[in-house]
Write an enzyme that holds these catalytic residues in place. Structure first.
Site, PDB file in Angstrom:
ATOM      1  N   HIS A  97      -5.229  -0.067   6.772  1.00  0.00           N
ATOM      2  CA  HIS A  97      -5.243  -1.284   8.155  1.00  0.00           C
ATOM      3  C   HIS A  97      -6.308  -1.315   8.962  1.00  0.00           C
ATOM      4  O   HIS A  97      -6.748  -2.170   9.357  1.00  0.00           O
ATOM      5  CB  HIS A  97      -3.800  -0.798   8.943  1.00  0.00           C
ATOM      6  CG  HIS A  97      -2.624  -0.941   8.144  1.00  0.00           C
ATOM      7  ND1 HIS A  97      -2.165  -1.561   7.239  1.00  0.00           N
ATOM      8  CD2 HIS A  97      -1.536   0.215   8.108  1.00  0.00           C
ATOM      9  CE1 HIS A  97      -0.893  -1.403   6.772  1.00  0.00           C
ATOM     10  NE2 HIS A  97      -0.652  -0.320   7.287  1.00  0.00           N
ATOM     11  N   LYS A 152       1.030  -0.922  -0.040  1.00  0.00           N
ATOM     12  CA  LYS A 152       0.074  -0.015  -0.021  1.00  0.00           C
ATOM     13  C   LYS A 152       1.068   1.279   0.241  1.00  0.00           C
ATOM     14  O   LYS A 152       2.059   1.115   0.270  1.00  0.00           O
ATOM     15  CB  LYS A 152      -1.169   0.082   1.258  1.00  0.00           C
ATOM     16  CG  LYS A 152      -0.084   0.255   2.439  1.00  0.00           C
ATOM     17  CD  LYS A 152      -0.946   0.786   3.719  1.00  0.00           C
ATOM     18  CE  LYS A 152      -0.422   2.278   3.844  1.00  0.00           C
ATOM     19  NZ  LYS A 152       0.432   2.543   4.652  1.00  0.00           N
ATOM     20  N   ASP A 207      -2.925   6.932   4.765  1.00  0.00           N
ATOM     21  CA  ASP A 207      -1.689   5.976   5.228  1.00  0.00           C
ATOM     22  C   ASP A 207      -2.256   4.814   6.167  1.00  0.00           C
ATOM     23  O   ASP A 207      -1.480   3.829   6.006  1.00  0.00           O
ATOM     24  CB  ASP A 207      -0.902   6.963   6.145  1.00  0.00           C
ATOM     25  CG  ASP A 207       0.326   6.117   6.567  1.00  0.00           C
ATOM     26  OD1 ASP A 207       1.042   5.625   5.674  1.00  0.00           O
ATOM     27  OD2 ASP A 207       0.846   6.240   7.711  1.00  0.00           O
TER      28      ASP A 207
HETATM   29  C1  BG6 Z   1       2.674   1.665   7.739  1.00  0.00           C
HETATM   30  C2  BG6 Z   1       2.395   3.120   7.630  1.00  0.00           C
HETATM   31  O1  BG6 Z   1       1.529   1.238   6.642  1.00  0.00           O
HETATM   32  O2  BG6 Z   1       2.279   1.248   8.960  1.00  0.00           O
HETATM   33  C3  BG6 Z   1       3.238   3.813   8.761  1.00  0.00           C
HETATM   34  O3  BG6 Z   1       2.697   3.765   6.557  1.00  0.00           O
HETATM   35  C4  BG6 Z   1       2.840   3.181  10.017  1.00  0.00           C
HETATM   36  O4  BG6 Z   1       3.018   5.328   8.715  1.00  0.00           O
HETATM   37  C5  BG6 Z   1       2.899   1.691  10.080  1.00  0.00           C
HETATM   38  O5  BG6 Z   1       3.703   3.801  11.330  1.00  0.00           O
HETATM   39  C6  BG6 Z   1       2.424   1.257  11.466  1.00  0.00           C
HETATM   40  O6  BG6 Z   1       2.724  -0.195  11.383  1.00  0.00           O
HETATM   41  P1  BG6 Z   1       3.259  -0.865  12.466  1.00  0.00           P
HETATM   42  O7  BG6 Z   1       3.277  -2.290  12.205  1.00  0.00           O
HETATM   43  O8  BG6 Z   1       4.505  -0.268  13.073  1.00  0.00           O
HETATM   44  O9  BG6 Z   1       2.242  -0.954  13.623  1.00  0.00           O
END
Ligand code: BG6
Length: 490
Positions: free
Chosen positions: A241, A149, A236
């Site tokens: 997510h 993504k 983002d």
């Molecule tokens: C990413 C985002 O997809 O996920 C980031 O681009 C974010 O901005 C990150 O910090 C968070 O992922 P995790 O696994 O560190 O919680």
């Protein structure tokens, strides 16, 4: 499912994703003895390196990441799999030389996975070039392409990208990563819901008051200013997510846990989400940006002080959204989603708030008997399942208090697997259940697009919150009822 041997080609191998997630992911798979013998990992990069320099570089950042030395025997086995291919993504020679290499040297498996750890703007160039040198043809082995993504910038660009991909790849060849789906606790949402009978009868509008999904980060945007300022928190995190988490919490039991069974049910949830017209954006969505503040005792600057951020940027670093699902199970139950950078703590969780019992027998007791039941699913940093119940306090008086039933399920010696490890392995198995199908991406864009379009018209102002806080209190306006509030603790 068997893990096939494969030649993994990483485009963008010298970038952050490869360094922090992909290469460490492969190394852990080596430690766990999960990589088939003839697996090779080819790094494609612009730097004038050879295998030896690349191997030394890999060793350096693996040590840096783990903070300790490496097991020399395992690293020797791992480094034998590494190759470095120097090339420029825009130049046809890069792909011709790659094809000549892998086609003519017997150590390279004819099953190939191409990981595009590069800017989405370059996806089409790489795929078109791979296709031109027949590296996407499945005549001698499978060929799979993994993309990260953001998949598109909005609905229209996501569809345009899809059209370009479809010219060269079948849907079965495309692995769209949402690394959240590789997290252990996220997969546990499915197990928790569908491997236990206790909660499923309560998992609906009759018993649940509302659901909150939070991804809070105490870190800022790091060195990603250029990307982040064009994206913002909604694109983002939330479009991908958080909406994925919502589908897992809200979906019906699938016909089976295979990729299509799961994804069919997830798409049904996304399709049932009530569209948010522009006139309702204010009531359903909230955005803000961090200003300077103190995070964990340390003074930090605001978003506008970060590198590569224009001084008048109104990009959101905090986004919250109220979602209503118009289906039989969830009609009338609000889902509140929020994410933000530079908040008071780094924490991801799903909090399910139950309704009060029909009669409040203990209403007059002095303590907190009005508290509803909560089921709390901690995703990170702590993986946990917790239930909050009301019990009688010990003693002669009829007082109640809240107690927490804590289902710790990880033994101290059990390692927390990084999401990428799992997903890298799934590609080799051909298991697409934790990857996104295009209609999931499309429907997720349909939900957030009107909000983004509305926000784009409001570019002269954005609310702010001090770094280190839980975000602006105005976001509380999304809640429908009195007594609903953001739950910050687990
Ligand atoms: C990413 C985002 O997809 O996920 C980031 O681009 C974010 O901005 C990150 O910090 C968070 O992922 P995790 O696994 O560190 O919680």
């Amino acid at each position: 499912m068997t893990t096939d041997s494969c030649t993994y080609v990483i485009f963008g191998a010298t970038g952050n994703l490869a360094k922090l997630k992909l290469i460490p992911g492969f190394y852990h798979l080596e430690l766990e003895n999960k990589l088939p013998d003839d697996t090779r990992i080819i790094a494609v990069g612009r730097r004038p390196w050879d295998k030896q320099t690349w191997t030394a570089e890999v060793k350096r950042f693996l040590i840096e990441k783990s903070g300790q030395g490496l097991d020399e025997t395992i690293f020797a086995k791992f480094s034998a799999r590494l190759e470095y291919h120097r090339g420029n993504l825009d130049e046809a020679e890069c792909y011709q030389a790659l094809a000549t290499n892998v086609n003519n040297q017997p150590q390279f498996s004819k099953n190939m996975a191409f990981y595009l750890a590069i800017s989405p703007g370059d996806f089409s160039t790489v795929i078109e070039n791979l296709s031109l040198v027949a590296l996407l043809s499945e005549e001698y082995g499978w060929r799979r392409v993994i993309i990260e993504k953001p998949i598109g910038y909005d609905l229209e660009s996501a569809k345009a990208l899809q059209k370009r991909l479809e010219r060269h790849l079948t849907e079965e060849q495309i692995y769209r990563i949402d690394h959240y789906l590789g997290k252990g606790m996220v997969q546990n949402v499915l197990v928790f819901r569908f491997a236990n009978v206790m909660l499923e009868p309560l998992w609906n509008r009759n018993y649940i008051d509302h659901i909150q999904i939070t991804h809070a980060e105490d870190i800022g945007i790091g060195g990603r200013g250029e990307y982040y300022d064009g994206a913002g928190a909604m694109r983002d995190m939330l479009q991908s997510h958080l909406l994925q988490l919502l589908t897992l919490v809200a979906m019906e039991p699938p016909v089976s846990m295979d990729a299509e069974g799961l994804r069919d049910e997830k798409v049904k949830v996304l399709k049932s989400i009530r569209p948010i017209p522009k006139s309702a954006v204010h009531a359903h969505a909230f955005r803000a940006q961090y200003s300077k503040g103190t995070v964990k005792g340390e003074k930090v600057g605001g978003y506008l002080d970060e590198a590569n951020i224009p001084g008048d940027s109104t990009t959101e670093t905090y986004a919250a959204l109220k979602v209503l699902i118009d289906n039989w199970r969830w009609r009338g139950v609000p889902f509140y989603l929020r994410t933000g950078k530079r908040l008071a703590a780094g924490q991801s969780s799903i909090s399910i708030c139950f309704r009060h019992p029909p009669l409040q027998f203990f209403r007059d007791t002095p303590v907190d008997c009005m508290n509803p039941n909560w089921v709390l699913l901690g995703i990170q940093p702590e993986e946990c399942i917790r239930m909050e119940m009301t019990v009688k306090e010990p003693g002669l008086e009829m007082r109640t208090r809240t107690t927490s039933l804590d289902a710790s399920f990880r033994n101290a010696d059990e390692r927390q697997v990084d999401a990428y490890e799992d997903l890298l392995l799934d590609v080799m198995k051909g298991d697409r259940s934790l990857f996104l199908r295009f209609d999931e991406v499309e429907y997720a864009w349909r939900i957030v697009d009107p909000i983004l379009q509305y926000w784009a018209t409001e570019r002269d102002y954005i609310a702010t919150y001090p770094a280190g806080s839980w975000g602006p209190t105005e976001s509380q306006r999304l809640f429908e009822k009195e007594g609903q509030f953001w739950r910050n603790s687990l």
